[in-house]
Design a protein around this motif. Sequence first.
Motif, mmCIF file in Angstrom:
data_model
loop_
_atom_site.group_PDB
_atom_site.id
_atom_site.type_symbol
_atom_site.label_atom_id
_atom_site.label_comp_id
_atom_site.label_asym_id
_atom_site.label_seq_id
_atom_site.Cartn_x
_atom_site.Cartn_y
_atom_site.Cartn_z
ATOM 1 N N ILE A 65 0.835 -1.202 0.000
ATOM 2 C CA ILE A 65 0.000 0.000 0.000
ATOM 3 C C ILE A 65 0.870 1.253 0.000
ATOM 4 N N GLU A 66 1.942 1.241 0.782
ATOM 5 C CA GLU A 66 2.844 2.403 0.815
ATOM 6 C C GLU A 66 3.512 2.630 -0.538
ATOM 7 N N ALA A 67 3.905 1.547 -1.211
ATOM 8 C CA ALA A 67 4.493 1.684 -2.549
ATOM 9 C C ALA A 67 3.466 2.271 -3.515
ATOM 10 N N ALA A 68 2.204 1.841 -3.405
ATOM 11 C CA ALA A 68 1.138 2.370 -4.265
ATOM 12 C C ALA A 68 0.877 3.842 -3.947
ATOM 13 N N ARG A 69 0.922 4.194 -2.670
ATOM 14 C CA ARG A 69 0.725 5.596 -2.280
ATOM 15 C C ARG A 69 1.804 6.476 -2.916
ATOM 16 N N SER A 73 -1.283 5.586 -7.022
ATOM 17 C CA SER A 73 -2.395 4.636 -6.938
ATOM 18 C C SER A 73 -1.861 3.239 -7.227
ATOM 19 N N PHE A 74 -2.694 2.244 -6.953
ATOM 20 C CA PHE A 74 -2.281 0.876 -7.272
ATOM 21 C C PHE A 74 -2.073 0.709 -8.771
ATOM 22 N N ARG A 75 -2.947 1.296 -9.570
ATOM 23 C CA ARG A 75 -2.833 1.140 -11.022
ATOM 24 C C ARG A 75 -1.623 1.887 -11.592
ATOM 25 N N GLU A 76 -1.120 2.863 -10.843
ATOM 26 C CA GLU A 76 0.059 3.599 -11.304
ATOM 27 C C GLU A 76 1.372 2.945 -10.876
ATOM 28 N N LEU A 77 1.299 1.867 -10.103
ATOM 29 C CA LEU A 77 2.528 1.137 -9.761
ATOM 30 C C LEU A 77 3.163 0.634 -11.054
ATOM 31 N N GLU A 78 4.384 0.981 -11.268
ATOM 32 C CA GLU A 78 5.089 0.524 -12.461
ATOM 33 C C GLU A 78 5.408 -0.968 -12.328
ATOM 34 N N PRO A 79 5.440 -1.688 -13.444
ATOM 35 C CA PRO A 79 5.880 -3.084 -13.373
ATOM 36 C C PRO A 79 7.301 -3.154 -12.788
ATOM 37 N N PHE A 80 7.550 -4.181 -12.016
ATOM 38 C CA PHE A 80 8.848 -4.320 -11.361
ATOM 39 C C PHE A 80 9.309 -5.760 -11.489
ATOM 40 N N ASP A 81 10.585 -5.943 -11.272
ATOM 41 C CA ASP A 81 11.168 -7.281 -11.322
ATOM 42 C C ASP A 81 11.023 -7.932 -9.947
ATOM 43 N N SER A 82 10.697 -9.210 -9.938
ATOM 44 C CA SER A 82 10.548 -9.960 -8.693
ATOM 45 C C SER A 82 11.597 -11.056 -8.639
ATOM 46 N N VAL A 83 12.149 -11.255 -7.467
ATOM 47 C CA VAL A 83 13.121 -12.319 -7.239
ATOM 48 C C VAL A 83 12.603 -13.188 -6.101
ATOM 49 N N PHE A 84 12.530 -14.487 -6.363
ATOM 50 C CA PHE A 84 12.127 -15.473 -5.376
ATOM 51 C C PHE A 84 13.360 -16.336 -5.127
ATOM 52 N N PHE A 85 13.937 -16.231 -3.930
ATOM 53 C CA PHE A 85 15.210 -16.886 -3.646
ATOM 54 C C PHE A 85 15.094 -17.758 -2.405
ATOM 55 N N ALA A 86 15.647 -18.969 -2.508
ATOM 56 C CA ALA A 86 15.675 -19.866 -1.352
ATOM 57 C C ALA A 86 16.991 -20.618 -1.318
ATOM 58 N N LYS A 87 17.456 -20.851 -0.101
ATOM 59 C CA LYS A 87 18.661 -21.662 0.091
ATOM 60 C C LYS A 87 18.458 -22.493 1.346
ATOM 61 N N ALA A 88 18.775 -23.775 1.214
ATOM 62 C CA ALA A 88 18.729 -24.690 2.357
ATOM 63 C C ALA A 88 19.877 -25.669 2.179
ATOM 64 N N GLY A 89 20.838 -25.618 3.082
ATOM 65 C CA GLY A 89 22.022 -26.464 2.941
ATOM 66 C C GLY A 89 22.742 -26.126 1.650
#
Length: 149
Positions: A65-69, A73-89
């Motif tokens: 919500i803060e990023a949208a503010r 607005s929510f619709r004005e949020l620019e597309p962004f890159d997402s990273v999903f990272f996991a490490k176990a052992g």
Amino acid sequence: MSRIGGKNFDVNLGDLLVHVESCTLDITDNTAVAQSGGVPNGHVDGDVAASGEMEFDTSNFNLLIEAARTAGSFRELEPFDSVFFAKAGEEELRIEAFGCKLKVSSLLSIDPKGGEKSKHKVPFDVTSPDFIRINGVPYLAAKEIEGLR
């Protein structure tokens, strides 16, 4: 031996580090079998798309919500890159999705019995020609996205 599970994932939405209650990312690849006279004879490349959904608790949804503010607005949020990272052992998994455009779907779900945190569902579409990388390996060939940037 430790294996990767849902608890091992860190999720970055652009510069924002968030915790997700759950998350999906699906690729649709319409590559198909080519046929000659009704008999399989190679394949033809099809179009691709990727989309997913993140589910946030209220405290993490408030970060969004803060990023949208800030964007206006929510619709004005620019597309962004997402990273999903996991490490176990020794196991490690890094999924990158480029140009994610968010939409809010399940804004509120109230259970009067309680006993569970409020959750908010946020679907997204991957909009960049950079598409998806899996442990640094692009899903699309360089020739497929040539000239699209």
